[in-house]
Design a protein around this motif. Structure first.
Motif, PDB file in Angstrom:
ATOM      1  N   TYR A 432      -3.034  -5.210   7.682  1.00  0.00           N
ATOM      2  CA  TYR A 432      -2.226  -5.700   6.563  1.00  0.00           C
ATOM      3  C   TYR A 432      -2.962  -6.846   5.870  1.00  0.00           C
ATOM      4  N   ALA A 433      -2.705  -6.997   4.563  1.00  0.00           N
ATOM      5  CA  ALA A 433      -3.315  -8.094   3.803  1.00  0.00           C
ATOM      6  C   ALA A 433      -2.425  -8.442   2.620  1.00  0.00           C
ATOM      7  N   TRP A 434      -2.444  -9.723   2.254  1.00  0.00           N
ATOM      8  CA  TRP A 434      -1.736 -10.194   1.068  1.00  0.00           C
ATOM      9  C   TRP A 434      -2.658 -10.083  -0.150  1.00  0.00           C
ATOM     10  N   VAL A 435      -2.188  -9.410  -1.187  1.00  0.00           N
ATOM     11  CA  VAL A 435      -2.968  -9.265  -2.420  1.00  0.00           C
ATOM     12  C   VAL A 435      -2.051  -9.532  -3.606  1.00  0.00           C
ATOM     13  N   THR A 436      -2.632  -9.855  -4.739  1.00  0.00           N
ATOM     14  CA  THR A 436      -1.835 -10.101  -5.940  1.00  0.00           C
ATOM     15  C   THR A 436      -1.664  -8.795  -6.721  1.00  0.00           C
ATOM     16  N   PRO A 437      -0.625  -8.696  -7.543  1.00  0.00           N
ATOM     17  CA  PRO A 437      -0.487  -7.522  -8.410  1.00  0.00           C
ATOM     18  C   PRO A 437      -1.696  -7.323  -9.317  1.00  0.00           C
ATOM     19  N   GLU A 438      -2.309  -8.420  -9.762  1.00  0.00           N
ATOM     20  CA  GLU A 438      -3.497  -8.287 -10.612  1.00  0.00           C
ATOM     21  C   GLU A 438      -4.652  -7.644  -9.852  1.00  0.00           C
ATOM     22  N   GLN A 439      -4.783  -7.956  -8.568  1.00  0.00           N
ATOM     23  CA  GLN A 439      -5.824  -7.317  -7.777  1.00  0.00           C
ATOM     24  C   GLN A 439      -5.550  -5.823  -7.612  1.00  0.00           C
TER      25      GLN A 439
END
Length: 469
Positions: A432-439
């Motif tokens: 699992y990883a946290w990413v931004t919507p822009e990414q």
């Protein structure tokens, strides 16, 4: 002889106005042709204008389809369209807490041809509008939903079925194609398709576009509103809309872009997944009857047959197999803000039909009934967090159906749920990883990074952002 002068490198020509044009369309609550409040009536009228009927039938009544005597695979006599085969999947290194099964057999749809999912756009009164179609699909719970301008397999638009021409196809293939805004190969459901890709396209028309029956021009803001309604915007529309280059700051991410790509590469490298096509006959754990191919425990999904009549399709009547899940799915992003920037928790998912070992998917993508018999340590991560979320934590919720051309009544409850450190820590578990919507928007410019359920949620995220503004 003098050496030739080196050629200058090619430079990308970015449309600097495109982000602002998309933002303007997303902010436009009404369009030039159809008011949002009138859409339900328009869709109902299109339903009354056509003759639509879907009936379950036994396999023996399939016209042109049969089980191979040797392999048991279900195929069409033309050798085209698709086949239903068996698949044996193993993951030798284990699923890292994702579930208890690292070795399984299942039916799978093999459809090697690449289809076109295309939305045509055109500017009216200075605002981009999207040409959408009221299209009947036999597996849709309500039959008629909003689809892209073109939604066609190669067999469809090359007329293997001897039917009518696919409307507007000339805007996406051939010399009359317009200006391309997005064009990328994306995967379909890796749990049910074997290495299936579709060409997701958004093309801006360069001239007049006649408005045909069953089609309407909508702004992105109108489509965003419709994404908040159950079973209106179909899966193919959602995946294409996710490929739009939405404006965003692109800063403040916990993982830098290079670090994120390295993490994805590492996830793909650490999973040793082997998917082998095998005969459907005598598939371990599955049984074939007169009406269905189904799992012996009654879980997961079944293969069934239907007879279809649709007066407004290229072919007006046919029979075909469909995959029918045994329950409604739950598909969700957990979301948190870090440093004032929204992030969503993605999962590097293993699915037997993926072209690569993993694609990024939602935090949760499961059918709860399939895991109800398991105790807590063996249930999928974060599933109970989503199922138990309070109403004030849910940013977005709607029921959307999956691909209605191959799946029967396949619905999922799509959610975006606010989480805290206790629900989903800043340093998540492996996979699992946290990413931004822009990414995510940047990743979907390239194929096979974000799965189809993740692309649906990205489209819903964008719609929710517009609604919030």
């Amino acid at each position: 002889m003098p050496s030739p002068s080196p050629r200058p490198p090619l430079k990308a020509r970015a449309d600097v106005r495109l982000p602002s044009r998309i933002a303007l369309s997303a902010a436009a609550a009404e369009g030039v042709q159809l008011r949002t409040g009138d859409f339900a009536g328009w869709l109902a009228e299109r339903g009354r204008a056509g003759e639509f009927r879907v009936e379950r039938i036994p396999f023996a009544e399939l016209d042109g389809w049969s089980f191979d005597e040797r392999t048991g695979n279900l195929a069409h006599r033309s050798g085209r369209f698709f086949t239903v085969e068996g698949l044996h999947v193993t993951e030798e290194d284990g699923p890292y807490g994702d579930g208890p099964y690292a070795d399984w057999h299942q039916p799978v749809i093999r459809q090697p041809e690449v289809g076109v999912l295309g939305i045509l756009v055109k500017e009216f009164n200075g605002v981009l509008h999207f040409l959408m179609q009221a299209k009947m699909e036999p597996g849709n719970p309500n039959l008629l939903q909003l689809s892209p301008t073109v939604q066609a397999t190669r067999s469809n638009y090359t007329k293997v079925h001897k039917g009518a021409d696919v409307k507007y196809i000339e805007h996406f293939v051939g010399p009359r194609r317009g200006r391309v805004i997005a064009d990328v190969l994306q995967s379909e459901h890796g749990s049910w398709f074997y290495r299936k890709s579709n060409r997701n396209m958004i093309v801006e028309a360069s001239g007049d576009v006649p408005l045909l029956d069953d089609f309407c021009w909508l702004t992105l803001g109108q489509i965003g509103e419709l994404l908040h309604r159950d079973n209106v915007v179909n899966m193919d529309s959602r995946t294409v809309l996710s490929c739009l280059p939405h404006p965003g700051t692109g800063s403040g991410a916990l993982l830098g872009d290079i670090e994120l790509l390295s993490w994805i590469t590492g996830e793909r490298a650490r999973h040793d997944v082997r998917a082998e096509r095998v005969p459907l006959a005598n598939l371990p754990g599955w049984k074939r009857g007169e009406q269905a191919v189904e799992h012996e425990d009654g879980r997961y999904f079944r293969v069934v047959a239907v007879s279809v009549r649709a007066g407004n399709r290229e072919v007006t009547s046919w029979t075909q197999p469909l995959f029918e899940p045994v329950g409604r799915g739950v598909t969700a992003f957990l979301t948190r803000e870090f440093g004032g920037v929204q992030h969503v928790l993605v999962h590097a998912r293993v699915e037997g039909g993926f072209l690569d070992t993993v694609e990024l998917g939602p935090t949760v993508q499961y059918t709860p009934e399939n895991y109800a018999h398991l105790d807590a340590p063996h249930r999928p991560r974060f599933l109970d967090t989503v199922l138990g979320a309070r109403a004030d934590r849910i940013r977005y919720e709607a029921v959307h159906s999956e691909e209605g051309g191959r799946f029967l009544d396949a619905e999922s409850r799509y959610l975006i749920v606010d989480a805290d450190e206790a629900d989903a820590p800043q340093h998540p578990p492996p996979g699992y990883a946290w990413v931004t919507p822009e990414q995510l928007t940047s990743l979907v410019r390239h194929g096979h990074y974000l799965n189809v359920q993740g692309r649906t949620l990205l489209a819903c995220l964008n719609a929710t952002a517009v609604t919030a503004r």
